[in-house]
Scaffold this motif. Structure first.
Motif, PDB file in Angstrom:
ATOM      1  N   VAL A  23      -6.311 -14.073   2.794  1.00 41.42           N
ATOM      2  CA  VAL A  23      -5.654 -12.917   2.183  1.00 41.42           C
ATOM      3  C   VAL A  23      -5.213 -11.982   3.297  1.00 41.42           C
ATOM      4  CG1 VAL A  23      -6.073 -10.827   0.826  1.00 41.42           C
ATOM      5  CG2 VAL A  23      -6.886 -13.025  -0.014  1.00 41.42           C
ATOM      6  N   ARG A  24      -3.936 -11.640   3.307  1.00 39.63           N
ATOM      7  CA  ARG A  24      -3.428 -10.670   4.298  1.00 39.63           C
ATOM      8  C   ARG A  24      -3.341  -9.301   3.640  1.00 39.63           C
ATOM      9  NH1 ARG A  24       1.293 -12.805   7.409  1.00 39.63           N
ATOM     10  NH2 ARG A  24      -0.496 -13.840   8.361  1.00 39.63           N
ATOM     11  N   VAL A  25      -4.128  -8.365   4.157  1.00 36.22           N
ATOM     12  CA  VAL A  25      -4.110  -7.010   3.621  1.00 36.22           C
ATOM     13  C   VAL A  25      -3.356  -6.131   4.614  1.00 36.22           C
ATOM     14  CG1 VAL A  25      -5.496  -5.046   2.889  1.00 36.22           C
ATOM     15  CG2 VAL A  25      -6.306  -7.370   2.429  1.00 36.22           C
ATOM     16  N   THR A  26      -2.314  -5.457   4.112  1.00 33.70           N
ATOM     17  CA  THR A  26      -1.578  -4.502   4.945  1.00 33.70           C
ATOM     18  C   THR A  26      -2.087  -3.110   4.620  1.00 33.70           C
ATOM     19  OG1 THR A  26       0.352  -5.933   4.928  1.00 33.70           O
ATOM     20  CG2 THR A  26       0.720  -3.630   5.557  1.00 33.70           C
ATOM     21  N   PHE A  27      -2.553  -2.415   5.670  1.00 34.36           N
ATOM     22  CA  PHE A  27      -3.039  -1.050   5.503  1.00 34.36           C
ATOM     23  C   PHE A  27      -1.991  -0.085   6.049  1.00 34.36           C
ATOM     24  CE2 PHE A  27      -6.865  -3.661   5.943  1.00 34.36           C
ATOM     25  CZ  PHE A  27      -7.688  -3.175   4.935  1.00 34.36           C
ATOM     26  N   SER A  28      -1.899   1.088   5.419  1.00 35.16           N
ATOM     27  CA  SER A  28      -1.075   2.141   6.007  1.00 35.16           C
ATOM     28  C   SER A  28      -1.771   3.475   5.748  1.00 35.16           C
ATOM     29  CB  SER A  28       0.351   2.114   5.462  1.00 35.16           C
ATOM     30  OG  SER A  28       0.321   2.014   4.075  1.00 35.16           O
TER      31      SER A  28
END
Ligand SMILES: Cc1cc2nc3c(=O)[nH]c(=O)nc-3n(C[C@H](O)[C@H](O)[C@H](O)COP(=O)(O)OP(=O)(O)OC[C@H]3O[C@@H](n4cnc5c(N)ncnc54)[C@H](O)[C@@H]3O)c2cc1C
Length: 275
Positions: free
Chosen positions: A30-35
């Motif tokens: 799972v690729r989680v993109t945080f901002s």
């Protein structure tokens, strides 16, 4: 020329980040993109840069402020144009392996399985960046799924004239699309090894066999190996004891240990032979 990996230290920082996207580059990851504004200035300089992520302590029933931490590679940090022409939004991608035996095993794997935009997580580090080595003509990368994000960073940060050989042991061919096949082939000579083959061929040492098959390793070659700690021990013995390579030419890092949720990657990999 000596092989040197310069170390750049960073100000200690713990940031609250918000999930802005969740994708599945391959079924087991799972690729989680945080901002979020707290990610502004996130340092990102070395191939093995990693952070500590804070999860609710699973041993406490119900909501709790008690946390446990797990280490993850900062796969990619970028500043994305925010479309106004004046500013940018920081984004950090972290790839989580969803454990193959049981998707709910482990707070990090369980959190990532259920992650959705708007979720928040505390992230501390990286405390330092150990830069890509100088004084090398070739780098050998050995990894399982947990270290594919680190391999991505290595491929991005190594100078183009440095030859790259990668031995990647993963569950099965379903993991190979993690990399774009064409750009991977253009940058590295890659051997994919499948655990499914290991089971049917009864070949637990397939990574070691592939490493031995590369032949002699010269003084201008750097070796990075990361993945399940137990499987790395024979590789380390081969590199450090049989070939006699010095510590500054070899990094063998246990990223996790089968059956051990309290695995400490700072402890010696091989208790019988600490550095
Ligand atoms: C420097 C560093 C960088 C890392 N980068 C990444 C990364 O980018 N992506 C990533 O996915 N992992 C990465 N890891 C590995 C990750 O920290 C461990 O896999 C961690 O144990 C996962 O935590 P958890 O809460 O899911 O499981 P835990 O609570 O730690 O363990 C629960 C059970 O799951 C098993 N387990 C743990 N990890 C795995 C696995 N990968 N496959 C199968 N079973 C497992 C354990 O043996 C244990 O039985 C990195 C580790 C280090 C030290």
């Amino acid at each position: 020329m000596p092989i040197i990996r310069e170390i750049v230290t960073h100000e200690p920082a713990t940031r609250l980040a918000t999930v802005s996207a969740v994708t599945r580059p391959v079924p087991c990851m799972v690729r989680v993109t945080f901002s979020g504004s707290e990610l502004v200035g996130f340092p990102s300089g070395g191939p093995t840069d990693h952070v500590k992520l804070y999860f609710a302590d699973p041993s406490v029933e119900g909501p709790t402020n008690r946390t446990v931490t797990r280490d993850y590679t900062a796969r990619e940090f970028r500043n994305v144009d925010d479309g106004t022409g004046f500013g940018s939004t920081p984004e950090l991608d972290i790839d989580f392996v969803i454990h193959e035996e049981d998707s709910s095993s482990g707070p990090a794997s369980a959190w990532a399985s259920a992650a959705a935009p708007g979720d928040q997580l505390r992230i501390s580090g990286p405390g330092k960046s150990k830069l890509a080595p100088t004084g090398v003509s070739r780098v050998i990368l050995i990894a399982d799924e947990s270290a594919l994000p680190a391999v991505t960073r290595w491929l991005r940060l190594l100078a183009p004239e440095i030859q790259v050989t990668a031995l990647l042991e993963v569950a099965d061919a379903g993991v190979t699309p993690y990399f774009d096949a064409e750009s991977l082939a253009a940058r590295a000579s890659v051997t994919w090894l499948y655990r499914t083959d290991r089971a049917t061929r009864e070949a637990p040492g397939q990574v070691e066999a592939a490493l031995r098959a590369l032949g002699p390793i010269g003084g201008d070659v750097y070796v990075f190996a990361a993945g399940e700690a137990g499987l790395l021990i024979p590789l380390r013995r081969y590199l450090r004891r049989e070939l006699g390579l010095p510590a500054d030419q070899v990094a063998v890092n246990g990223y996790w240990k089968r059956g051990d949720e309290l695995f400490d990657h700072h402890a010696p990999l091989d208790a019988t032979d600490p550095d």
